[in-house]
Design a protein around this motif. Structure first.
Motif, PDB file in Angstrom:
ATOM      1  N   GLN A 253      17.857  29.740  24.485  1.00 42.95           N
ATOM      2  CA  GLN A 253      16.744  28.919  24.950  1.00 42.95           C
ATOM      3  C   GLN A 253      15.407  29.508  24.524  1.00 42.95           C
ATOM      4  N   ARG A 254      15.285  30.826  24.589  1.00 47.19           N
ATOM      5  CA  ARG A 254      14.025  31.476  24.213  1.00 47.19           C
ATOM      6  C   ARG A 254      13.760  31.322  22.710  1.00 47.19           C
TER       7      ARG A 254
ATOM      8  N   ASP B  30      29.374  38.239  21.944  1.00 43.91           N
ATOM      9  CA  ASP B  30      29.653  36.812  21.787  1.00 43.91           C
ATOM     10  C   ASP B  30      28.410  35.979  22.092  1.00 43.91           C
ATOM     11  N   GLU B  31      27.657  36.408  23.112  1.00 46.82           N
ATOM     12  CA  GLU B  31      26.409  35.716  23.419  1.00 46.82           C
ATOM     13  C   GLU B  31      25.421  35.886  22.262  1.00 46.82           C
ATOM     14  N   GLY B  32      25.426  37.069  21.652  1.00 42.23           N
ATOM     15  CA  GLY B  32      24.560  37.310  20.510  1.00 42.23           C
ATOM     16  C   GLY B  32      24.864  36.376  19.361  1.00 42.23           C
ATOM     17  N   VAL B  33      26.133  36.139  19.101  1.00 38.49           N
ATOM     18  CA  VAL B  33      26.527  35.217  18.035  1.00 38.49           C
ATOM     19  C   VAL B  33      26.048  33.807  18.356  1.00 38.49           C
ATOM     20  N   ARG B  34      26.195  33.404  19.605  1.00 39.01           N
ATOM     21  CA  ARG B  34      25.719  32.065  20.003  1.00 39.01           C
ATOM     22  C   ARG B  34      24.210  31.948  19.825  1.00 39.01           C
ATOM     23  N   THR B  35      23.495  33.013  20.154  1.00 40.14           N
ATOM     24  CA  THR B  35      22.036  32.990  20.003  1.00 40.14           C
ATOM     25  C   THR B  35      21.643  32.879  18.541  1.00 40.14           C
ATOM     26  N   LEU B  36      22.341  33.587  17.670  1.00 40.58           N
ATOM     27  CA  LEU B  36      22.045  33.505  16.244  1.00 40.58           C
ATOM     28  C   LEU B  36      22.307  32.107  15.697  1.00 40.58           C
ATOM     29  N   HIS B  37      23.382  31.484  16.126  1.00 43.53           N
ATOM     30  CA  HIS B  37      23.650  30.106  15.704  1.00 43.53           C
ATOM     31  C   HIS B  37      22.541  29.173  16.196  1.00 43.53           C
ATOM     32  N   ALA B  38      22.095  29.396  17.427  1.00 46.28           N
ATOM     33  CA  ALA B  38      21.011  28.569  17.964  1.00 46.28           C
ATOM     34  C   ALA B  38      19.736  28.763  17.159  1.00 46.28           C
TER      35      ALA B  38
ATOM     36  N   GLY C  26       8.423  26.888  19.000  1.00 48.83           N
ATOM     37  CA  GLY C  26       7.315  25.989  19.286  1.00 48.83           C
ATOM     38  C   GLY C  26       5.959  26.592  18.986  1.00 48.83           C
ATOM     39  N   ALA C  27       5.894  27.922  18.841  1.00 46.18           N
ATOM     40  CA  ALA C  27       4.619  28.586  18.554  1.00 46.18           C
ATOM     41  C   ALA C  27       4.106  28.252  17.163  1.00 46.18           C
ATOM     42  N   VAL C  28       5.002  27.874  16.274  1.00 44.55           N
ATOM     43  CA  VAL C  28       4.602  27.598  14.896  1.00 44.55           C
ATOM     44  C   VAL C  28       3.565  26.476  14.831  1.00 44.55           C
TER      45      VAL C  28
END
Length: 339
Positions: A292-293, A34-42, A299-301
């Motif tokens: 967050q990461r 579930d956290e993985g899904v949230r990260t992908l949406h982010a 931002g590196a772009v």
């Protein structure tokens, strides 16, 4: 939020930063789907729309054989609502558990692997389909010819190759255009610069560096205790040379302090700068379990290294102890072992 669009090869355009889906499976520690899904949406919300996975990523299901596919199934949960936002990449070629090191590239296997990935991902078409590893006793042209059939049938839009040599890449392009080569490339993993990167530039093929953050090591946040609990413990670079390789991390940290940036942003900025120096379109695909990461990495772009900072990071490779082939003992598992 949006990121610049980068043209790789064969007309494929992707976000300037990609996302490596392997981090969302239990490779570098326990993960929460579930956290993985949230990260992908982010990631998508942050403009990171180039999503990379593979049929072998994840945990094999009990009573089954062949690639796990659970990472593809996880990503399918996001694709169900946001497919039109994503440039989707997946791979075939590692038959069974990655630890077994068995590869297949024959036509029947390629076609079945593609059908399985389409089903697990819940899509009709894969934007970029990679040969993950080649079957060494089978001409690469035969595998690419089978992949080309998938393009003709509309199941795949573009072809990619992972961990190929310059010679293998050249041979593959005589069969079908290749959009991208995926290989490990970072401040401390630079062997592909000898032959593969120049050949890709010559042929108009893009580079998609995996593990551009050194599997987390270059961020300075990974600990020896964490390494001991993951697959990274198999690599001398991460285990017995952990202390010695802190010298590389220190150089990255110093530059990050000068730029008021994170170490991860600096490591990614170096990859972009190195790609530009070779004249090859370059889109790194760092992975993370943290939303967050993802935003920080994006931002590196827009981060620019000075010539002096770039030069210091270049020389950091001289401090590295241990090779990059941590998954298998066979040197030919990565391209430099076959050159």
């Amino acid at each position: 939020m949006s990121l610049p669009i980068i043209p790789l090869g064969d007309g494929l355009e992707v976000s300037a930063l990609g996302f490596g889906g392997m981090a969302l499976s239990d490779v570098y520690g326990t993960t929460d789907p579930d956290e993985g899904v949230r990260t992908l949406h982010a990631a998508l919300d942050a403009g990171v729309t180039f999503i990379d996975t593979a049929d072998v990523y994840g945990t094999p299901r009990e009573g089954t054989s062949g690639p796990a596919g659970t990472n593809e199934e996880l990503i399918a949960r996001v694709l169900a609502d946001r497919r039109d936002e994503v440039q989707l990449a997946t791979k075939f070629g590692i038959a069974g558990s990655a630890a077994d090191g068995i590869t297949r590239g024959d036509r029947d296997y390629v076609r079945q692997a593609c059908e399985n990935s389409l089903r697990r991902l819940g899509v009709d078409t894969i934007d970029l389909y990679y040969m993950h590893r080649r079957q060494l006793d089978l001409p690469i042209a035969e595998t690419v010819a089978a992949m080309a059939e998938l393009v003709a049938e509309g199941k795949v839009r573009h072809l990619g190759l992972s961990e190929v040599t310059a010679t293998e890449l050249t041979e593959a392009t005589t069969v079908h255009p290749i959009a991208a080569v995926q290989s490990e490339w970072s401040i401390w993993s630079r062997d592909i610069e000898a032959n593969v990167v120049p050949r890709a530039a010559e042929l108009g093929v893009g580079l998609v560096p995996y593990s551009p953050l050194g599997r987390g090591f270059l961020t300075g946040t990974i600990t020896a205790e964490r390494i001991a609990q993951t697959a990274l413990s198999r690599s001398p670079r991460f285990s017995e040379h952990f202390d010695a390789n802190q010298g590389v991390v220190e150089v990255v940290r110093e530059v990050a302090g000068e730029l008021d940036a994170t170490a991860a942003q600096v490591a990614l900025a170096w990859v972009y700068a190195q790609g530009a120096a070779f004249g090859v379109p370059t889109v790194p695909i760092p992975g993370t379990r943290s939303a967050q990461r993802v935003v920080e990495n994006a931002g590196a772009v827009s981060l620019t290294l000075s010539d002096a900072q770039k030069a210091r990071l270049d020389t950091a490779a001289d401090l590295v102890r241990g090779g990059r082939n941590f998954s298998f003992s066979a040197d030919d598992w990565i391209s430099s072992g076959r050159e």
